[in-house]
Design a protein around this motif. Structure first.
Motif, PDB file in Angstrom:
ATOM      1  N   VAL A  22       0.888  -1.172   0.000  1.00 35.31           N
ATOM      2  CA  VAL A  22       0.000   0.000   0.000  1.00 35.31           C
ATOM      3  C   VAL A  22       0.920   1.214   0.000  1.00 35.31           C
ATOM      4  CG1 VAL A  22      -1.741   1.341   1.232  1.00 35.31           C
ATOM      5  CG2 VAL A  22      -1.855  -1.163   1.261  1.00 35.31           C
ATOM      6  N   THR A  23       0.742   2.048  -0.994  1.00 36.58           N
ATOM      7  CA  THR A  23       1.664   3.172  -1.136  1.00 36.58           C
ATOM      8  C   THR A  23       1.495   4.200  -0.019  1.00 36.58           C
ATOM      9  OG1 THR A  23       2.439   4.878  -2.664  1.00 36.58           O
ATOM     10  CG2 THR A  23       0.065   4.542  -2.540  1.00 36.58           C
ATOM     11  N   ASN A  24       2.553   4.935   0.246  1.00 35.77           N
ATOM     12  CA  ASN A  24       2.417   6.127   1.086  1.00 35.77           C
ATOM     13  C   ASN A  24       1.801   7.232   0.250  1.00 35.77           C
ATOM     14  OD1 ASN A  24       3.613   4.982   3.328  1.00 35.77           O
ATOM     15  ND2 ASN A  24       5.661   5.791   2.888  1.00 35.77           N
ATOM     16  N   GLY A  25       0.951   8.003   0.854  1.00 33.30           N
ATOM     17  CA  GLY A  25       0.350   9.121   0.123  1.00 33.30           C
ATOM     18  C   GLY A  25       0.420  10.394   0.935  1.00 33.30           C
ATOM     19  N   GLN A  26       0.424  11.496   0.231  1.00 31.35           N
ATOM     20  CA  GLN A  26       0.499  12.796   0.900  1.00 31.35           C
ATOM     21  C   GLN A  26      -0.450  13.771   0.224  1.00 31.35           C
ATOM     22  OE1 GLN A  26       4.884  12.736   0.201  1.00 31.35           O
ATOM     23  NE2 GLN A  26       4.857  14.224   1.895  1.00 31.35           N
ATOM     24  N   ARG A  27      -0.832  14.770   0.988  1.00 27.18           N
ATOM     25  CA  ARG A  27      -1.566  15.877   0.372  1.00 27.18           C
ATOM     26  C   ARG A  27      -0.564  16.680  -0.466  1.00 27.18           C
ATOM     27  NH1 ARG A  27      -3.071  18.727   5.811  1.00 27.18           N
ATOM     28  NH2 ARG A  27      -2.657  16.621   6.510  1.00 27.18           N
ATOM     29  N   SER A  28      -1.070  17.443  -1.425  1.00 27.83           N
ATOM     30  CA  SER A  28      -0.186  18.288  -2.232  1.00 27.83           C
ATOM     31  C   SER A  28       0.287  19.470  -1.399  1.00 27.83           C
ATOM     32  CB  SER A  28      -0.918  18.790  -3.477  1.00 27.83           C
ATOM     33  OG  SER A  28      -0.109  19.742  -4.145  1.00 27.83           O
ATOM     34  N   ARG A  29       1.556  19.818  -1.568  1.00 27.21           N
ATOM     35  CA  ARG A  29       2.118  20.967  -0.860  1.00 27.21           C
ATOM     36  C   ARG A  29       2.251  22.174  -1.801  1.00 27.21           C
ATOM     37  NH1 ARG A  29       1.806  20.231   4.608  1.00 27.21           N
ATOM     38  NH2 ARG A  29       2.087  17.996   5.012  1.00 27.21           N
ATOM     39  N   VAL A  30       1.690  22.057  -2.973  1.00 30.17           N
ATOM     40  CA  VAL A  30       1.757  23.170  -3.930  1.00 30.17           C
ATOM     41  C   VAL A  30       0.686  24.183  -3.533  1.00 30.17           C
ATOM     42  CG1 VAL A  30       1.607  23.866  -6.341  1.00 30.17           C
ATOM     43  CG2 VAL A  30       2.539  21.615  -5.740  1.00 30.17           C
TER      44      VAL A  30
END
Lengths: 590, 423
Positions: free
Chosen positions: B218-226
């Motif tokens: 299961v991949t790590n995911g992040q919110r966008s920091r842009v």
């Protein structure tokens, strides 16, 4: 009147027995009736008047001991047997030589105003509050043998030694300028007379009695030590007593002269004392009935408790067992209680902590566990032993249910090193001859019966699982025993130092009653790289343990129990999978 | 059971209190799950002295800053060898929390500072509860930092054994590694399913003993920091490179500095390197000395001759401005680098990645596709790659165009929810 609570008369080797009997005979003679130095009836050494003949009256100024002390040349002649006594010399020539008028004799006579006692020195005096005693020292009793030592430990009660090992003391030989040969030293060990505590500081005046009837008292403030420390001091004294030799035969000789049985009694006392003081705390669920009680003595830190319980009790079937952890190191009481709370929260096992301070961890802890167990099966499991298979408890229960009772009354498993080689597949005895190196001398050939373990270097995967079989003994590292049978046998004797041979001793008593232990193919890992909990740290302690084992059991072991498949246990022809006679272990089946 | 699925995430640290990738991932998952219908999510973050005054060693479990559903496990008296708790108050507080929340799923992210014994506690207190465990590195296999880098020669390790591990940690006897493995087998044996954020991790764990059907990716995911549009410069060479991360040994910053030295010796100085990150106190003395010596030598140079700028640590709020200064992101890690959140962060801003050719880096960055690989630990290989990146016409544009969007936290949550549901 003083009582004589303990008179130890050990069996001595013939040569020493003769000497001891002579000493004893001399000691039992009434002073005055049989003056020291007078030759026993029937013997007529040089210069002595034959029995029955008229003798000249003895000069009232004559004193045998003073005479010999004043004239060393005469004393030496007496020691060598050339003269029967100083009195004989006096009658023969001393009177005409006016020896009693000589200044050296008059000075000694004036100084002591009576017969002089031989010189005595107490090097060490150690006493425990319970009354165990260790005393070492020496006496220049070449001309008036030391026959009895008494030490009052409290009013009306005293230790009394009438037979004790005499030891060569090169330092004393130099001090008194004596030729080698006479044994000046002594080593005295005594277990307490009874269970009443004493004031050890009051026991400070040992009384020495010599064959002439002369008594002398030496004052020495004792060092107070625990029984365990005193026992260890006694063990440490053995190599000194044996003039620095760790030759088992020499030390056996010393132990045979009452020292060994007294150390054994102190060992038992150490365990009994600890048994009287304990705190029991129970954690986790309580069942109405348990299949077995798994007893482990903690060594090292209490942080081992939870992982060990998880690994030993985390598999199927383990919830039918209760776990008892004995903690004998007071420093670990509080950490152990914390660990037990964690075990209760994380594992849910039925756990009992026994907190019991003691100097002898293995024996005390195991006995404490056995005392409070709530099942009919006691399983002693060393902290270094962990199950190889998670379902071991299930298999152990099945074994108890399915195997013939005679095969499970006392049983062990197979203990494997982490590399897969067999570390312990049961005890056996073998007679071996070896060479003992000796300084500045040829090695001495020694033939002895040795206790050995069935081992095998090859990993388990490389050979067949061995079948269940009767063995001479199983180690307490994993020992499962029917509780009734255990009690019938009297449990562990606790006479050994740090419980070293208690397991084989128990098994031999079982064999004696016709029920040998069995090794079953229950595999365990044995992480014995760390010092075993029942290891005796001192060499002389190990020799003591060996002495006790052999003195008690050699008669039964030889020859019926010799070998890894002894005839006594295996009347049928050998199975090829049984251990080889070489003791190298379990041979793969053809 | 009601229609609401109650999930408890157990995290190694809280991202606002400690540095590290797995707390960030766990927080992202928590935040995402809190937005999902039918899910009631709580998070328990283990904290220790690194959290400063927030850490209350005798408190057991507390709330955190008034945040809904967030709890702190105040670690104390932890056994860092077997990764277990020696403080009963803490374990008892965990039992109480379980009984209060009654989660349907407990999802452990790591066991460091949390304690393997808490897994068994869940199983005992809530027998029907589904237990998930995410491996964020190789801590179960490798007792030497969990990085599977051999301490004997810094080579990458591919398997554990009592003797090999003893060679790395000679103060521990081989037997101790065997007992450690037995303990891990026992505690992790109570987990229903394992996950890891990179595919390459599965094989080492299966070799180590995790059943293949109980571990998945299961991949790590992040919110966008842009937060604002990126202003891309026009008409200048793409010769600016950035390093983002901690300055400890395994992140390989010294490989980058040595590559710069090689380039400078070869007379190639038309480039700029930004070192973004702190934590040099966690580096070994030798690495620390090397970094500090380089930094000092750079400072002694005239401004026009300087190549490397040390910008210090940064927060995620600053990441866009740091990324805007560079064209490429270099990930020179000298260990497997399990996932590489920095790769995701580079991709958020369209920065092609130049990375070591192993582990999670090699798995995620496609050589010549969306980035470039170089030989792990080899400054000459990195120097040649940097030179090529600076000088090859159209290379940056080609790779930049192929940079993927990093996995979103929604994708990560979907992956986990599927596993939560499969009870």
């Amino acid at each position: 009147m003083a009582t004589r609570p303990r008179i130890v008369r050990p069996v001595l080797p013939p040569d020493e027995r003769d000497e001891a009997e002579r000493d004893e005979a001399a000691g039992e003679a009434t002073p005055g009736e049989t003056p020291v130095g007078e030759t026993p009836a029937g013997e007529t050494p040089a210069g002595e008047t034959p029995a029955g003949e008229t003798e000249e009256p003895v000069d009232p100024d004559f004193d045998e001991a003073t005479y010999l002390r004043a004239f060393p040349d005469i004393a030496e002649a007496v020691r060598r047997g050339v003269l029967a006594s100083g009195l004989a010399h006096f009658r023969q020539t001393g009177r005409t030589e006016l020896r009693l008028e000589k200044p050296e004799y008059r000075a000694l006579l004036a100084a002591y105003a009576g017969p002089a006692a031989p010189q005595v020195a107490v090097d060490t005096l150690t006493i425990s509050p319970s009354g165990s005693t260790l005393m070492t020292g020496w006496s220049d009793d070449r001309f008036d043998p030391l026959i009895e030592i008494n030490l009052e430990t409290r009013p009306e009660i005293r230790h009394n030694w009438t037979a004790f090992p005499r030891l060569a003391r090169a330092d004393v030989e130099r001090t008194v300028d004596a030729a080698a040969g006479h044994r000046f030293g002594f080593l005295l060990v005594a277990a307490p007379v009874d269970g009443t505590a004493i004031d050890p500081r009051a026991a400070n005046a040992p009384l020495f009695r010599f064959a002439s009837g002369i008594e002398t008292q030496s004052r020495r403030d004792p060092v107070v030590a625990s029984d365990a420390d005193l026992r260890d001091l006694a063990l440490a004294a053995l190599p000194t007593a044996a003039a620095g030799e760790l030759d088992p035969e020499v030390i056996y000789g010393i132990l045979d002269q009452h020292v060994g049985v007294q150390i054994a009694a102190i060992n038992r006392l150490i365990i009994d004392q600890a048994r009287a003081r304990r705190l029991i705390e129970r954690f986790g669920p309580v069942r109405s009935r348990y299949r077995g009680s798994i007893i482990t003595v903690l060594r090292g830190g209490a942080d081992q408790i939870v992982p060990r319980l998880a690994l030993a009790g985390g598999g199927p079937g383990a919830d039918e067992y209760e776990f008892i952890v004995a903690v004998t190191n007071a420093d670990q009481f509080e950490p152990a209680l914390r660990a037990a709370r964690i075990a209760e929260a994380t594992l849910g096992l039925s756990l009992t902590l026994v907190l019991q301070p003691s100097g002898d961890a293995a024996g005390t802890g195991e006995d404490a566990g056995a005392d409070i167990a709530r099942s009919d099966r006691l399983i002693f499991m060393d902290q270094a032993v962990l199950p190889r298979d998670p379902d071991w408890a299930l298999r152990h229960s099945a074994l108890l249910d399915d195997a013939p009772a005679a095969q499970t009354r006392l049983l062990g498993g197979l203990l494997y090193h982490p590399d897969g080689s067999l570390a312990q597949g049961g005890y056996y005895f073998e007679q071996e001859t070896s060479l003992l190196p000796r300084p500045h001398d040829l090695p001495r050939r020694i033939t002895a019966v040795r206790l050995k373990a069935v081992t095998h270097p090859a990993p388990l995967a490389a050979r067949h699982k061995p079948a269940a079989r009767p063995v001479t003994g199983v180690p307490a590292a994993f020992l499962s025993v029917d509780r009734t049978w255990f009690e019938t046998l009297g449990g562990f004797t606790r006479h050994y130092c740090r419980a070293a041979h208690d397991d084989i001793d128990l098994c031999l008593r079982s064999v004696q009653r016709g029920v040998p232990a069995w090794v079953h193919p229950l595999p365990f890992w044995y992480f014995e790289r760390r010092p075993p909990v029942r290891a005796e740290p001192s060499k002389s302690g190990a020799i003591f343990n060996s002495w006790l084992l052999h003195r008690q059991w050699d008669a039964m072991i030889v020859p019926e129990l010799l070998g890894s498949a002894p005839a006594l246990l295996n009347p049928a022809p050998l199975d090829p999978r049984q251990p080889s006679q070489s003791g190298t272990g379990l041979v793969p089946a053809a | 059971m009601s229609g609401t699925r109650k999930i408890l995430l157990v995290s190694l640290g809280h991202p606002e209190l400690v540095l590290g990738g797995s707390p960030v991932v766990c927080q992202e998952l928590f935040d995402e799950l809190r937005t999902r219908a039918g899910v009631e999510c709580s998070m328990l973050a283990a904290v220790d002295r690194e959290a400063g005054d927030v850490h209350q060693p005798k408190a057991g479990i507390t709330g955190f800053d008034g945040r809904d559903g967030v709890y702190l496990l105040h670690q104390t008296d932890h056994d860092h060898w077997l990764h277990r708790n020696n403080e009963p108050l803490l374990v008892e507080a965990f039992v109480a929390l379980l009984r209060t929340l009654e989660p349907d799923v407990v999802h452990f992210h790591h066991f460091l500072s949390i304690g393997l014994d808490l897994i068994g506690t869940v199983r005992r207190v809530l027998p029907a509860c589904r237990i998930l465990f995410t491996f964020h590195e190789f801590a179960a296999i490798c007792a030497a930092d969990g990085h599977m880098v051999r301490r004997t020669d810094r080579s990458l390790c591919d398997r554990a054994s009592p003797v090999r591990c003893h060679q790395c940690l000679p103060d521990r006897q081989p037997d101790e590694f065997m007992i450690r493995k037995m303990w891990l087998d026992h505690t992790l044996g109570q987990v229903d399913h394992f996950t890891c954020p990179s595919h390459f991790m599965i094989e080492p764990y299966v070799t180590w003993g995790i059943p293949r059907d109980r571990i998945s990716h299961v991949t790590n995911g992040q919110r966008s920091r842009v937060v604002r549009p990126m202003l891309e410069p026009l008409g200048r060479p793409r010769d600016r490179f950035g390093f983002f991360g901690l300055l400890h040994d395994d992140k390989g910053v010294t490989v980058l500095l040595r590559a710069v030295s090689l380039l400078r010796e070869a007379g190639f100085t038309q480039l700029r390197i930004d070192i973004n990150g702190g934590g040099i106190q966690h580096a070994s003395p030798a690495v620390r000395r090397e970094i500090e010596a380089f930094q000092e030598a750079e400072r002694q140079l005239p401004a026009a001759e300087r190549i490397v700028a040390f910008n210090g640590a940064y927060s995620l709020d600053q990441i866009q401005s740091r990324m805007a200064r560079v064209d490429w992101t270099i990930v020179p890690s000298v260990w497997w680098e399990i996932f590489g959140l920095v790769i995701s962060e580079a991709w958020m801003f369209g920065r092609p990645v130049i990375c070591s050719n192993v582990g999670g880096m090699a798995e995620r960055v496609t050589h010549e596709g969306d980035g470039l690989h170089f030989e792990m630990g080899d400054p000459a290989s990195l120097a040649a790659t940097i030179r090529r990146a600076c000088t090859e016409d159209g290379l940056w544009e080609r790779l930049h165009a192929a940079v993927p969007q990093p996995p979103s936290r929604a994708a990560m949550a979907d992956g986990y929810l599927a596993l939560y549901e499969s009870a």
